[in-house]
Design a protein around this motif. Structure first.
Motif, mmCIF file in Angstrom:
data_model
loop_
_atom_site.group_PDB
_atom_site.id
_atom_site.type_symbol
_atom_site.label_atom_id
_atom_site.label_comp_id
_atom_site.label_asym_id
_atom_site.label_seq_id
_atom_site.Cartn_x
_atom_site.Cartn_y
_atom_site.Cartn_z
ATOM 1 N N GLN A 139 -14.212 -36.088 8.731
ATOM 2 C CA GLN A 139 -13.594 -36.943 7.753
ATOM 3 C C GLN A 139 -12.415 -37.288 8.086
ATOM 4 N N TYR A 140 -11.793 -38.612 7.114
ATOM 5 C CA TYR A 140 -10.369 -38.979 7.367
ATOM 6 C C TYR A 140 -9.407 -37.855 7.442
ATOM 7 N N GLY A 141 -8.397 -37.955 8.354
ATOM 8 C CA GLY A 141 -7.427 -37.136 8.554
ATOM 9 C C GLY A 141 -6.174 -37.618 7.778
ATOM 10 N N VAL A 142 -4.902 -36.883 8.176
ATOM 11 C CA VAL A 142 -3.602 -37.311 7.895
ATOM 12 C C VAL A 142 -2.941 -38.284 9.017
ATOM 13 N N THR A 143 -2.131 -39.045 8.490
ATOM 14 C CA THR A 143 -1.694 -39.888 9.380
ATOM 15 C C THR A 143 -0.579 -39.362 10.524
ATOM 16 N N GLU A 144 0.001 -38.345 9.956
ATOM 17 C CA GLU A 144 1.077 -37.611 10.752
ATOM 18 C C GLU A 144 0.237 -36.930 11.983
ATOM 19 N N GLY A 145 -1.106 -36.507 11.830
ATOM 20 C CA GLY A 145 -1.769 -35.725 13.038
ATOM 21 C C GLY A 145 -2.309 -34.504 12.368
ATOM 22 N N TYR A 146 -3.027 -33.771 13.306
ATOM 23 C CA TYR A 146 -3.490 -32.481 13.158
ATOM 24 C C TYR A 146 -2.534 -31.514 12.974
ATOM 25 N N ALA A 147 -2.122 -30.812 11.820
ATOM 26 C CA ALA A 147 -0.722 -30.135 11.691
ATOM 27 C C ALA A 147 -1.095 -28.824 12.657
ATOM 28 N N PRO A 148 -1.910 -28.220 13.032
ATOM 29 C CA PRO A 148 -1.839 -27.368 14.075
ATOM 30 C C PRO A 148 -1.536 -27.659 15.610
#
Lengths: 397, 397
Positions: free
Chosen positions: A64-73
């Motif tokens: 699915q779409y993720g956030v622009t900042e990148g995968y938080a972990p």
């Protein structure tokens, strides 16, 4: 339709290196031209296992779409690694995951530069970065690169003499193409001068973890009390480049604006590659994997340097890198290595003429770059021997 | 350091939608705001099998640097699919694989636009595209979108009245946010006017394959005798968006320049996602997978429309999409849907106010967008009911 391109892009051409790379795809050609990491060490089986598990068990996270900042972990883990390995740990900084290290440079250029602004660069420098700045119609001001980095006095002079000098772009560790490392003293002086004049430093460090000789030198970002350094890193040279996962660590205000630009650019970096880079670090020992790469590159670099020393004319000097992927050779005044490169193509040996890495790419240049990470031992020896005999003929004349 | 951002980026803010998306992550919230495809149909197990095999058997192909143009077999397959499905088959065109459809739009903007140039857009339009043009300081000229597309006469007037009108950006099929489809007659008229005045058409068609009612309408690109149309497509809505694989089909001269810009932007699209998109199409029947998505969206769309018809005040009108992901609602003059959106957040229902999709985002707007692809049937019904009762209270006043 006859397309009229924007002023900033009209003059841009494809990287000459990438044209040479196309030749390098021919198995009969010995390519000392590329900048590819050695593929024999890619952790492909480990990544296969991770990819399969993630896609089966985490379909939404991986597809699915993720956030622009990148995968938080992954952002968190990268932050921890930067603190541990490079002493980079300001609470005023943030991390943006980028589609390769290259994207970080392009985003900063877009966010900071108006047409005509000056970017100061080491000369020679990485063509991908030079072209990123050129593609926003920036004015490039080059400073000659010495064995221990650029001269801080010339840096200050260049800042004062150029209108709107907004960015210093620098690769202080195992420079591409020169293979040199900027000394600690010069790093400190460069930082102080940029802080004094309000010039943003882009510290590009894709090769920093590939040291195989000598001692670690502190990054400029680790000195960044004033929040003037954007540090671009990459997993291309320590895991695999085809994944296109890099990062930028910079002051929060800059990361915020870059995030807006990235949202417009590609929405976010592909999720599966981000997850592979994260899970590989969680499940396996990245450091011991990097160590294997270092050992391989030490061997290949020393092999190339020994062969150069025995085959090249004495008048051709070269750098002795302590890490990274490149050796930089100097034929001395009066030679044009782009002509020599064409000569060598006929003998099935390719390398990159130095003009590619210069601010003025049209001027004859007596330097050239060799890469040792991609070819087999046999091909490194054979390629340098062929190159050496060609150079001897040319120097004799 | 106080950062001074470039003129083009200084005013840019993050997409309001993405801020709403953050709320949408809360499981207590009913989100009619997103534009995410339904995750229950992602072919994750098939992709897991392919990823594992490729990484084990093709480590260099899947992990080494690739070419900027994209994986050649995927470009070829995309070309074949465009010819078969959309009648797009000019020998003067070429295909560039992009990091999502969004990147194609941004690359065209960078290659074509100088600051102050005009881009003509449907109003409302996709915020990602509007922001891409804004981020190069373009002037946006909006044309009101009617149920069967923009008025060609207004288009010609707008071209003539605006300085340097270089691009028309249009989503003719299942428009985002309006859900409308431009009629064949208007497509032909729009094409002719742009050809006459030398205006480049960006035909953005991410939803085109998601038709669940009505008849196929020819793409503008299929009429492109003059080579004035750049067609942006994506695998986000027909395979999975997190992969970030899209493409642009455009005249060779434009693709060549975009390739240079992409090399500077992210070198190339991540290899593994490209290979997944290619191999999935080779091994499985993409069309039957898309058919499942169409069936699901038909069901969800009709469910939403039926619930709207039974719950919304009669004075609120809406579109009846024949495909895609969105319904566009109109409260009529005098209302500001951004205030209503805030009211609904308190009731745990989120949607996107229409101002987000307008050229002037600060003007009160009486439209809003609803999405039906992401939520369960129960949540679609409940969300529309809560929204309907809120609207009835407001309309009564």
């Amino acid at each position: 339709m006859d397309f009229v391109f924007s002023d900033k892009m009209a003059k841009m051409k494809g990287s000459a290196i990438r044209e040479i790379f196309k030749l390098a795809g021919d198995p009969n050609v010995i390519s000392l031209a590329g900048g590819n990491p050695a593929p024999e060490l890619f952790p492909n089986k480990e990544l296969a296992k991770i990819a399969s598990e993630l896609l089966v068990n985490e379909p939404v996270l991986s597809l699915q779409y993720g956030v622009t900042e990148g995968y938080a972990p992954l952002r968190e883990l990268t932050k921890e690694r930067l603190a541990k390995k490079e002493g980079i740990s300001s609470p005023d900084d943030d991390i943006l995951i980028t589609t390769g290290g290259q994207q970080g440079i392009e985003l900063i250029a877009k966010c900071i530069l108006n047409e005509g602004d000056t970017v100061i660069v080491e000369e020679p420098s990485f063509i991908g970065a030079l072209n990123a700045f050129r593609s926003f119609n920036a004015h490039l001001a080059g400073i000659p690169l010495e064995d221990d980095g650029i001269d801080p006095q010339i840096l200050e002079k260049t800042i004062l003499e150029n209108k709107n000098a907004k960015i210093l772009y620098i690769i202080p560790t195992f420079q591409n193409p020169a293979g040199t490392t900027t000394s600690l003293e010069k790093r400190m002086a460069i930082y102080d001068i940029c802080a004094k004049h309000g010039v943003l430093i882009i510290e590009d460090n894709p090769y920093g973890e590939l040291r195989f000789d000598g001692e670690h030198v502190a990054t400029i970002k680790s000195m960044d009390k004033e929040g003037i350094v954007a540090y671009c890193g990459s997993f291309s040279k320590i895991i695999a480049p085809g994944l296109r996962v890099g990062f930028c660590c910079a002051p929060k205000a800059l990361i915020g604006k870059m995030t807006v630009a990235k949202q417009i650019g590609d929405v976010h970096t592909s999720m599966l590659p981000q997850l592979l880079v994260y899970e590989f670090q969680k499940r396996y020992d990245l450091d011991s994997y990097i160590q294997k790469n270092r050992d391989l590159y030490r061997h290949k670099c020393h092999l190339m340097l020994d062969t150069i020393d025995s085959c090249f004319p004495e008048s051709v000097s070269h750098t002795r890198p302590q890490g990274g992927l490149f050796v930089w050779c100097d034929m001395g005044e009066g030679y044009d290595t782009s002509l020599i490169a064409k000569e060598c193509v006929k003998k099935n040996v390719v390398f990159v003429p130095g003009s590619t890495f210069m601010v003025d790419m049209d001027k004859p240049c007596h330097y050239f770059r060799l890469n040792y990470s991609t070819m087999s031992d046999e091909k490194i020896i054979k390629g340098v021997e062929i190159l050496g005999s060609t150079l001897k003929e040319i120097v004799k004349k």
